[in-house]
Design a protein around this motif. Sequence first.
Motif, PDB file in Angstrom:
ATOM      1  N   VAL A 288      14.833   7.308  -2.145  1.00  0.00           N
ATOM      2  CA  VAL A 288      13.290   6.754  -2.038  1.00  0.00           C
ATOM      3  C   VAL A 288      13.178   5.491  -1.341  1.00  0.00           C
ATOM      4  CG1 VAL A 288      11.467   6.069  -3.393  1.00  0.00           C
ATOM      5  CG2 VAL A 288      12.706   7.827  -4.043  1.00  0.00           C
ATOM      6  N   LYS A 289      14.135   4.535  -1.558  1.00  0.00           N
ATOM      7  CA  LYS A 289      14.247   3.083  -0.812  1.00  0.00           C
ATOM      8  C   LYS A 289      14.393   3.484   0.785  1.00  0.00           C
ATOM      9  CE  LYS A 289      15.345   0.213  -4.476  1.00  0.00           C
ATOM     10  NZ  LYS A 289      16.367  -0.785  -5.046  1.00  0.00           N
ATOM     11  N   GLN A 290      14.856   4.379   1.181  1.00  0.00           N
ATOM     12  CA  GLN A 290      14.925   4.557   2.812  1.00  0.00           C
ATOM     13  C   GLN A 290      13.906   5.226   3.218  1.00  0.00           C
ATOM     14  OE1 GLN A 290      15.373   7.803   4.370  1.00  0.00           O
ATOM     15  NE2 GLN A 290      14.949   8.969   2.257  1.00  0.00           N
ATOM     16  N   LEU A 291      12.837   5.503   2.567  1.00  0.00           N
ATOM     17  CA  LEU A 291      11.410   5.765   3.093  1.00  0.00           C
ATOM     18  C   LEU A 291      10.692   4.580   3.715  1.00  0.00           C
ATOM     19  CD1 LEU A 291      10.152   8.043   0.075  1.00  0.00           C
ATOM     20  CD2 LEU A 291      10.966   8.874   2.467  1.00  0.00           C
ATOM     21  N   LYS A 292       9.988   4.773   4.744  1.00  0.00           N
ATOM     22  CA  LYS A 292       9.387   3.602   5.413  1.00  0.00           C
ATOM     23  C   LYS A 292       7.845   3.925   5.330  1.00  0.00           C
ATOM     24  CE  LYS A 292       8.547   1.304   9.830  1.00  0.00           C
ATOM     25  NZ  LYS A 292       8.592   1.088  11.153  1.00  0.00           N
ATOM     26  N   LEU A 293       7.209   3.101   4.253  1.00  0.00           N
ATOM     27  CA  LEU A 293       5.686   3.083   4.251  1.00  0.00           C
ATOM     28  C   LEU A 293       5.092   2.400   5.537  1.00  0.00           C
ATOM     29  CD1 LEU A 293       3.282   3.683   2.461  1.00  0.00           C
ATOM     30  CD2 LEU A 293       3.579   1.316   1.283  1.00  0.00           C
ATOM     31  N   GLY A 294       4.299   2.922   6.094  1.00  0.00           N
ATOM     32  CA  GLY A 294       3.621   2.369   7.282  1.00  0.00           C
ATOM     33  C   GLY A 294       2.286   3.149   7.771  1.00  0.00           C
ATOM     34  N   SER A 295       1.888   3.036   8.972  1.00  0.00           N
ATOM     35  CA  SER A 295       0.770   3.599   9.806  1.00  0.00           C
ATOM     36  C   SER A 295       1.412   4.980   9.966  1.00  0.00           C
ATOM     37  CB  SER A 295       0.263   2.686  10.839  1.00  0.00           C
ATOM     38  OG  SER A 295      -0.553   3.770  11.635  1.00  0.00           O
ATOM     39  N   PRO A 296       0.834   5.962   9.667  1.00  0.00           N
ATOM     40  CA  PRO A 296       1.133   7.155  10.127  1.00  0.00           C
ATOM     41  C   PRO A 296       1.163   7.612  11.656  1.00  0.00           C
ATOM     42  CG  PRO A 296      -0.959   7.511   9.189  1.00  0.00           C
ATOM     43  CD  PRO A 296      -0.428   5.998   9.045  1.00  0.00           C
ATOM     44  N   THR A 297       0.580   6.642  12.412  1.00  0.00           N
ATOM     45  CA  THR A 297       0.593   6.940  13.750  1.00  0.00           C
ATOM     46  C   THR A 297       1.926   6.398  14.452  1.00  0.00           C
ATOM     47  OG1 THR A 297      -0.512   4.873  14.243  1.00  0.00           O
ATOM     48  CG2 THR A 297      -1.902   6.559  13.710  1.00  0.00           C
ATOM     49  N   ASP A 298       2.693   5.506  13.579  1.00  0.00           N
ATOM     50  CA  ASP A 298       4.005   4.994  13.922  1.00  0.00           C
ATOM     51  C   ASP A 298       5.086   6.084  13.762  1.00  0.00           C
ATOM     52  OD1 ASP A 298       6.334   3.891  14.182  1.00  0.00           O
ATOM     53  OD2 ASP A 298       6.068   2.219  13.168  1.00  0.00           O
ATOM     54  N   PRO A 299       5.746   6.603  14.756  1.00  0.00           N
ATOM     55  CA  PRO A 299       6.787   7.659  14.670  1.00  0.00           C
ATOM     56  C   PRO A 299       7.989   7.558  13.728  1.00  0.00           C
ATOM     57  CG  PRO A 299       6.286   7.338  16.906  1.00  0.00           C
ATOM     58  CD  PRO A 299       5.678   6.185  16.259  1.00  0.00           C
ATOM     59  N   ASP A 300       8.217   5.915  13.426  1.00  0.00           N
ATOM     60  CA  ASP A 300       9.072   5.715  12.384  1.00  0.00           C
ATOM     61  C   ASP A 300       8.641   5.852  11.026  1.00  0.00           C
ATOM     62  OD1 ASP A 300      11.071   5.178  14.556  1.00  0.00           O
ATOM     63  OD2 ASP A 300      10.203   3.125  14.799  1.00  0.00           O
ATOM     64  N   THR A 301       7.451   5.970  10.730  1.00  0.00           N
ATOM     65  CA  THR A 301       6.931   5.970   9.417  1.00  0.00           C
ATOM     66  C   THR A 301       7.300   7.389   8.723  1.00  0.00           C
ATOM     67  OG1 THR A 301       5.128   4.363   9.715  1.00  0.00           O
ATOM     68  CG2 THR A 301       4.828   6.124   8.109  1.00  0.00           C
ATOM     69  N   SER A 302       7.870   7.414   7.565  1.00  0.00           N
ATOM     70  CA  SER A 302       8.232   8.437   6.895  1.00  0.00           C
ATOM     71  C   SER A 302       7.107   8.720   5.656  1.00  0.00           C
ATOM     72  CB  SER A 302       9.437   8.411   6.421  1.00  0.00           C
ATOM     73  OG  SER A 302       9.844   7.339   5.813  1.00  0.00           O
ATOM     74  N   LEU A 303       6.415   7.450   5.473  1.00  0.00           N
ATOM     75  CA  LEU A 303       5.581   7.561   4.031  1.00  0.00           C
ATOM     76  C   LEU A 303       4.346   6.989   4.476  1.00  0.00           C
ATOM     77  CD1 LEU A 303       5.856   8.484   0.901  1.00  0.00           C
ATOM     78  CD2 LEU A 303       5.871   6.282   0.642  1.00  0.00           C
ATOM     79  N   GLY A 304       3.265   7.993   4.746  1.00  0.00           N
ATOM     80  CA  GLY A 304       1.938   7.513   5.085  1.00  0.00           C
ATOM     81  C   GLY A 304       1.008   6.950   3.720  1.00  0.00           C
ATOM     82  N   PRO A 305      -0.011   6.814   4.007  1.00  0.00           N
ATOM     83  CA  PRO A 305      -1.289   6.572   2.960  1.00  0.00           C
ATOM     84  C   PRO A 305      -1.579   7.540   2.232  1.00  0.00           C
ATOM     85  CG  PRO A 305      -2.352   6.752   5.073  1.00  0.00           C
ATOM     86  CD  PRO A 305      -0.697   6.604   5.450  1.00  0.00           C
ATOM     87  N   LEU A 306      -1.862   7.562   1.019  1.00  0.00           N
ATOM     88  CA  LEU A 306      -2.966   8.409   0.445  1.00  0.00           C
ATOM     89  C   LEU A 306      -4.323   8.717   1.239  1.00  0.00           C
ATOM     90  CD1 LEU A 306      -0.528   7.998  -1.708  1.00  0.00           C
ATOM     91  CD2 LEU A 306      -2.203   8.845  -3.587  1.00  0.00           C
ATOM     92  N   VAL A 307      -4.827   9.852   0.823  1.00  0.00           N
ATOM     93  CA  VAL A 307      -6.033  10.345   1.525  1.00  0.00           C
ATOM     94  C   VAL A 307      -7.144   9.226   1.346  1.00  0.00           C
ATOM     95  CG1 VAL A 307      -6.875  11.639  -0.475  1.00  0.00           C
ATOM     96  CG2 VAL A 307      -7.722  12.071   1.905  1.00  0.00           C
ATOM     97  N   ARG A 308      -7.319   8.599   0.373  1.00  0.00           N
ATOM     98  CA  ARG A 308      -8.285   7.624   0.033  1.00  0.00           C
ATOM     99  C   ARG A 308      -7.665   6.628  -0.917  1.00  0.00           C
ATOM    100  NH1 ARG A 308      -9.997  12.149  -2.151  1.00  0.00           N
ATOM    101  NH2 ARG A 308     -11.255  12.525  -0.214  1.00  0.00           N
ATOM    102  N   PRO A 309      -8.260   5.253  -0.902  1.00  0.00           N
ATOM    103  CA  PRO A 309      -8.008   4.200  -1.715  1.00  0.00           C
ATOM    104  C   PRO A 309      -8.150   4.607  -3.239  1.00  0.00           C
ATOM    105  CG  PRO A 309      -9.214   3.144   0.034  1.00  0.00           C
ATOM    106  CD  PRO A 309      -9.215   4.629   0.366  1.00  0.00           C
ATOM    107  N   ALA A 310      -9.170   5.183  -3.660  1.00  0.00           N
ATOM    108  CA  ALA A 310      -9.400   5.865  -5.079  1.00  0.00           C
ATOM    109  C   ALA A 310      -8.039   6.884  -5.532  1.00  0.00           C
ATOM    110  CB  ALA A 310     -10.522   6.446  -5.284  1.00  0.00           C
ATOM    111  N   ALA A 311      -7.494   7.534  -4.698  1.00  0.00           N
ATOM    112  CA  ALA A 311      -6.442   8.441  -5.086  1.00  0.00           C
ATOM    113  C   ALA A 311      -5.076   7.517  -5.477  1.00  0.00           C
ATOM    114  CB  ALA A 311      -5.973   9.424  -3.751  1.00  0.00           C
ATOM    115  N   ALA A 312      -5.083   6.788  -4.534  1.00  0.00           N
ATOM    116  CA  ALA A 312      -3.906   5.559  -4.567  1.00  0.00           C
ATOM    117  C   ALA A 312      -3.797   4.937  -6.021  1.00  0.00           C
ATOM    118  CB  ALA A 312      -3.772   4.771  -3.335  1.00  0.00           C
TER     119      ALA A 312
END
Length: 461
Positions: A288-312
């Motif tokens: 899990v620690k090797q996942l990269k949280l970031g903007s999903p438009t970045d090709p290096d991102t492997s973990l994007g946002p949830l669909v909306r803030p309320a879901a997070a």
Amino acid sequence: MAIQQTVSPVDGSVYVERKLAEPATIDTVLERAVTAQRQWRNTSIIERARLCAAMVDAFVARRDVLTEELTWQMGRPISAGGGEIGGFEERARGMIALAEEALAPIRLADKPGFTRYITREPLGVSLIVAPWNFPFMTAVNAIVPAIMAGNSVVLKHSAQTPLCAERIQQAFEEAGLPDGVFQYLHMSHDATEAVIRDSRIAHVSFTGSVAGGAMVERNAAGRFIATGLELGGKDPAYIRADVNLDDAVPGVMDGAFFNSGQSCCGIERIYVHRDIFGAFVERAVAWVKQLKLGSPTDPDTSLGPLVRPAAADFVRGQVEEAVAAGAQAWIDPGEYLLSVPGSAYLAPQVLTGVDHSMRVMTEESFGPVVGIMPVGSDDEAVELMNDSVFGLTAAVFTRDIAIGEALATRLDAGTVFTNRCDYLDPELAWTGVKHSGRGCSLSRIGYETLTRPKSFHLKHA
């Protein structure tokens, strides 16, 4: 006129605006669907297959555009978006290939003086209500087989992913599908409920929440029409002591965290034999620690946002409650700058010290968190895996396939896996038990839900 807005989880901007259909527009679409279906039902399966295959060709030709639009509509990393297009193609072509055999008349043994057989007749107009999390793959599960079976289709897609409905329509138009056989509507919840009650609708396919499934049943009640409901999940995995951890850890963890955990058949709880519990957790946390949280438009991102803030924030609440009740959180969310309350970006989390008194182990999370519990035996694992109101999929990881299969027969789930998870094979029936829904899509059996049997009992003169 009411407007529907799609707020992108990427940056909170309004990505798409669409007018919601007014009653007159909805009436026109339904009338067109009824008229088109009367002609379409007489079209040969060969011709239906040709047109559906041409639609798939037109659809996949736009792979790059579709992938980018998916990222902005629902937040999936652009590096992973192509898999959705591939999944759409696999399922569509798979159901096209199965249609001729699945829809063929059933010929009965000869009986002197009689001809007897059973045909599969289309139902009429199918309303398909599709979700945002896998917006193309979930929709195609119902669209292609419904059309191949001789029905017409009206698609109501999620307000989060309206472009998906439009792109499928565009592909059908390029393929030359007759007007009215496939249409979409952007509708409010109230309008959708009214359409379900409309006498011109003969079938409803819904993928979404348990509450949404209950809504479909309420509005279809007393109409005696077919409904297919794919609802929530809290899918479990069991890691036996005999596994190869090098294979089992990435397999099950990808099943838990792909699409930021926003999968109805994603793994949300893991049971690990005590003999390997520590080793499994250590490797799982490292994965899990090797996942990269970031903007999903970045090709290096492997973990994007949830669909909306309320879901997070909902998932944050589950995690905080579990920790307060004694669970151990293995990931420090402070290491993820984007992960703050009120943001759609959420740090991944692995929890131990959990039990079934905690919401995170019983209530659907739909986010990047998984709870891991030790078990002392196969029997204990099965008991815990079945201790849920849901039953969509379940997975057993083991080197002993015979034992894995035997355990799978005891699991309350529509699909059971060994040594893999979070996958739909178009030749296998896709169905759930308990609160995960009812009905079936995909496979030859799926065609039975989109047709009705008609018996021919012909006595010779």
